[in-house]
Design a protein around this motif. Structure first.
Motif, PDB file in Angstrom:
ATOM      1  N   GLY A   1      -5.844  -5.590  15.830  1.00  0.00           N
ATOM      2  CA  GLY A   1      -5.802  -6.354  14.595  1.00  0.00           C
ATOM      3  C   GLY A   1      -6.330  -5.566  13.415  1.00  0.00           C
ATOM      4  N   ILE A   2      -7.415  -4.830  13.644  1.00  0.00           N
ATOM      5  CA  ILE A   2      -7.971  -3.994  12.574  1.00  0.00           C
ATOM      6  C   ILE A   2      -6.970  -2.917  12.185  1.00  0.00           C
ATOM      7  N   LEU A   3      -6.315  -2.309  13.165  1.00  0.00           N
ATOM      8  CA  LEU A   3      -5.338  -1.257  12.870  1.00  0.00           C
ATOM      9  C   LEU A   3      -4.140  -1.803  12.090  1.00  0.00           C
ATOM     10  N   VAL A   4      -3.636  -2.964  12.485  1.00  0.00           N
ATOM     11  CA  VAL A   4      -2.512  -3.566  11.775  1.00  0.00           C
ATOM     12  C   VAL A   4      -2.937  -3.975  10.365  1.00  0.00           C
ATOM     13  N   GLY A   5      -4.138  -4.531  10.228  1.00  0.00           N
ATOM     14  CA  GLY A   5      -4.648  -4.898   8.914  1.00  0.00           C
ATOM     15  C   GLY A   5      -4.819  -3.690   8.000  1.00  0.00           C
ATOM     16  N   LEU A   6      -5.322  -2.600   8.548  1.00  0.00           N
ATOM     17  CA  LEU A   6      -5.456  -1.370   7.756  1.00  0.00           C
ATOM     18  C   LEU A   6      -4.097  -0.821   7.335  1.00  0.00           C
ATOM     19  N   ALA A   7      -3.119  -0.917   8.228  1.00  0.00           N
ATOM     20  CA  ALA A   7      -1.766  -0.488   7.860  1.00  0.00           C
ATOM     21  C   ALA A   7      -1.239  -1.338   6.694  1.00  0.00           C
ATOM     22  N   GLY A   8      -1.505  -2.638   6.722  1.00  0.00           N
ATOM     23  CA  GLY A   8      -1.098  -3.510   5.630  1.00  0.00           C
ATOM     24  C   GLY A   8      -1.784  -3.150   4.332  1.00  0.00           C
ATOM     25  N   ILE A   9      -3.077  -2.831   4.397  1.00  0.00           N
ATOM     26  CA  ILE A   9      -3.817  -2.422   3.198  1.00  0.00           C
ATOM     27  C   ILE A   9      -3.236  -1.127   2.634  1.00  0.00           C
ATOM     28  N   VAL A  10      -2.926  -0.177   3.506  1.00  0.00           N
ATOM     29  CA  VAL A  10      -2.340   1.093   3.047  1.00  0.00           C
ATOM     30  C   VAL A  10      -0.990   0.846   2.376  1.00  0.00           C
ATOM     31  N   LEU A  11      -0.166  -0.037   2.963  1.00  0.00           N
ATOM     32  CA  LEU A  11       1.122  -0.358   2.347  1.00  0.00           C
ATOM     33  C   LEU A  11       0.933  -0.993   0.972  1.00  0.00           C
ATOM     34  N   LEU A  12      -0.037  -1.879   0.857  1.00  0.00           N
ATOM     35  CA  LEU A  12      -0.292  -2.510  -0.440  1.00  0.00           C
ATOM     36  C   LEU A  12      -0.846  -1.507  -1.448  1.00  0.00           C
ATOM     37  N   LEU A  13      -1.648  -0.562  -0.978  1.00  0.00           N
ATOM     38  CA  LEU A  13      -2.148   0.474  -1.886  1.00  0.00           C
ATOM     39  C   LEU A  13      -1.034   1.399  -2.362  1.00  0.00           C
ATOM     40  N   CYS A  14       0.006   1.554  -1.550  1.00  0.00           N
ATOM     41  CA  CYS A  14       1.150   2.377  -1.953  1.00  0.00           C
ATOM     42  C   CYS A  14       1.886   1.770  -3.147  1.00  0.00           C
ATOM     43  N   LEU A  15       1.683   0.488  -3.388  1.00  0.00           N
ATOM     44  CA  LEU A  15       2.333  -0.161  -4.526  1.00  0.00           C
ATOM     45  C   LEU A  15       1.825   0.388  -5.856  1.00  0.00           C
ATOM     46  N   ILE A  16       0.548   0.800  -5.910  1.00  0.00           N
ATOM     47  CA  ILE A  16      -0.016   1.245  -7.174  1.00  0.00           C
ATOM     48  C   ILE A  16       0.705   2.459  -7.731  1.00  0.00           C
ATOM     49  N   PRO A  17       0.833   3.560  -6.975  1.00  0.00           N
ATOM     50  CA  PRO A  17       1.578   4.679  -7.549  1.00  0.00           C
ATOM     51  C   PRO A  17       3.073   4.379  -7.724  1.00  0.00           C
ATOM     52  N   LEU A  18       3.610   3.503  -6.898  1.00  0.00           N
ATOM     53  CA  LEU A  18       5.013   3.162  -7.024  1.00  0.00           C
ATOM     54  C   LEU A  18       5.295   2.430  -8.336  1.00  0.00           C
ATOM     55  N   VAL A  19       4.413   1.501  -8.683  1.00  0.00           N
ATOM     56  CA  VAL A  19       4.616   0.703  -9.896  1.00  0.00           C
ATOM     57  C   VAL A  19       4.114   1.432 -11.137  1.00  0.00           C
ATOM     58  N   LYS A  20       2.915   1.968 -11.089  1.00  0.00           N
ATOM     59  CA  LYS A  20       2.306   2.612 -12.259  1.00  0.00           C
ATOM     60  C   LYS A  20       2.712   4.078 -12.410  1.00  0.00           C
ATOM     61  N   GLY A  21       3.010   4.727 -11.308  1.00  0.00           N
ATOM     62  CA  GLY A  21       3.343   6.145 -11.360  1.00  0.00           C
ATOM     63  C   GLY A  21       2.088   6.995 -11.312  1.00  0.00           C
ATOM     64  N   ILE A  22       2.278   8.267 -11.044  1.00  0.00           N
ATOM     65  CA  ILE A  22       1.180   9.217 -10.987  1.00  0.00           C
ATOM     66  C   ILE A  22       1.287  10.128 -12.202  1.00  0.00           C
TER      67      ILE A  22
ATOM     68  N   THR B   1      -7.222 -10.481  14.642  1.00  0.00           N
ATOM     69  CA  THR B   1      -8.662 -10.349  14.847  1.00  0.00           C
ATOM     70  C   THR B   1      -9.363 -11.701  14.931  1.00  0.00           C
ATOM     71  N   MET B   2      -8.940 -12.664  14.108  1.00  0.00           N
ATOM     72  CA  MET B   2      -9.689 -13.923  14.036  1.00  0.00           C
ATOM     73  C   MET B   2      -9.182 -14.995  14.978  1.00  0.00           C
ATOM     74  N   LEU B   3      -7.898 -15.018  15.272  1.00  0.00           N
ATOM     75  CA  LEU B   3      -7.354 -16.100  16.079  1.00  0.00           C
ATOM     76  C   LEU B   3      -6.984 -15.674  17.495  1.00  0.00           C
ATOM     77  N   TRP B   4      -6.469 -14.482  17.641  1.00  0.00           N
ATOM     78  CA  TRP B   4      -5.935 -14.074  18.928  1.00  0.00           C
ATOM     79  C   TRP B   4      -6.861 -13.163  19.713  1.00  0.00           C
ATOM     80  N   SER B   5      -8.060 -12.907  19.239  1.00  0.00           N
ATOM     81  CA  SER B   5      -9.072 -12.085  19.917  1.00  0.00           C
ATOM     82  C   SER B   5      -8.557 -10.700  20.285  1.00  0.00           C
ATOM     83  N   MET B   6      -7.810 -10.098  19.388  1.00  0.00           N
ATOM     84  CA  MET B   6      -7.321  -8.725  19.575  1.00  0.00           C
ATOM     85  C   MET B   6      -7.951  -7.874  18.477  1.00  0.00           C
ATOM     86  N   MET B   7      -9.230  -7.540  18.641  1.00  0.00           N
ATOM     87  CA  MET B   7     -10.007  -6.944  17.567  1.00  0.00           C
ATOM     88  C   MET B   7      -9.488  -5.584  17.108  1.00  0.00           C
ATOM     89  N   VAL B   8      -9.400  -4.619  17.993  1.00  0.00           N
ATOM     90  CA  VAL B   8      -9.017  -3.259  17.585  1.00  0.00           C
ATOM     91  C   VAL B   8      -7.570  -3.198  17.104  1.00  0.00           C
TER      92      VAL B   8
END
Length: 122
Positions: free
Chosen positions: A100-121, A91-98
């Motif tokens: 980039g946002i989708l890839v960034g959101l996928a990364g955020i979702v993957l990082l959020l998956c760490l919470i139940p994996l580490v702490k448990g539900i 999004t910021m360097l390569w001017s690929m806005m949409v």
């Protein structure tokens, strides 16, 4: 505040700052400081590793226990952080806005998956 938390706070802050400054030195071309940046980043990683070992010792646990779950958790964290970073670069360097946002959101979702994996539900 417990002693182990205070020690972790200090070592984590110092290690994180050293690592972040080292990475900035490597990646900002105008600074012309790639080699010192690698050294500083490696020193930051070393301080963070020492923090992990010291904290585990203060808690009375073994220093590092390598299990399949631990390896999978680290790999998920690495992939999530890389996806978030690539999305930001898109999004910021390569001017690929949409995309980039989708890839960034996928990364955020993957990082959020760490919470139940580490702490448990519960």
């Amino acid at each position: 505040m417990k002693k182990e938390n205070f020690v972790s706070l200090i070592l984590g802050t110092v290690g994180g700052i050293l690592f972040a400054l080292g990475m900035c030195m490597c990646l900002v071309a105008e600074w012309n400081a790639a080699r010192p940046g690698v050294v500083l980043g490696a020193a930051g990683l070393a301080v963070l590793l020492v923090m992990l070992i010291v904290r585990r010792r203060m808690q009375g646990k073994p220093a590092i226990r390598i299990t399949g779950k631990a390896v999978g958790t680290v790999l998920l964290a690495i992939v999530g952080a890389l996806a978030l970073g690539v999305g930001m670069c898109m999004t910021m360097l390569w001017s690929m806005m949409v995309p980039g946002i989708l890839v960034g959101l996928a990364g955020i979702v993957l990082l959020l998956c760490l919470i139940p994996l580490v702490k448990g539900i519960q």
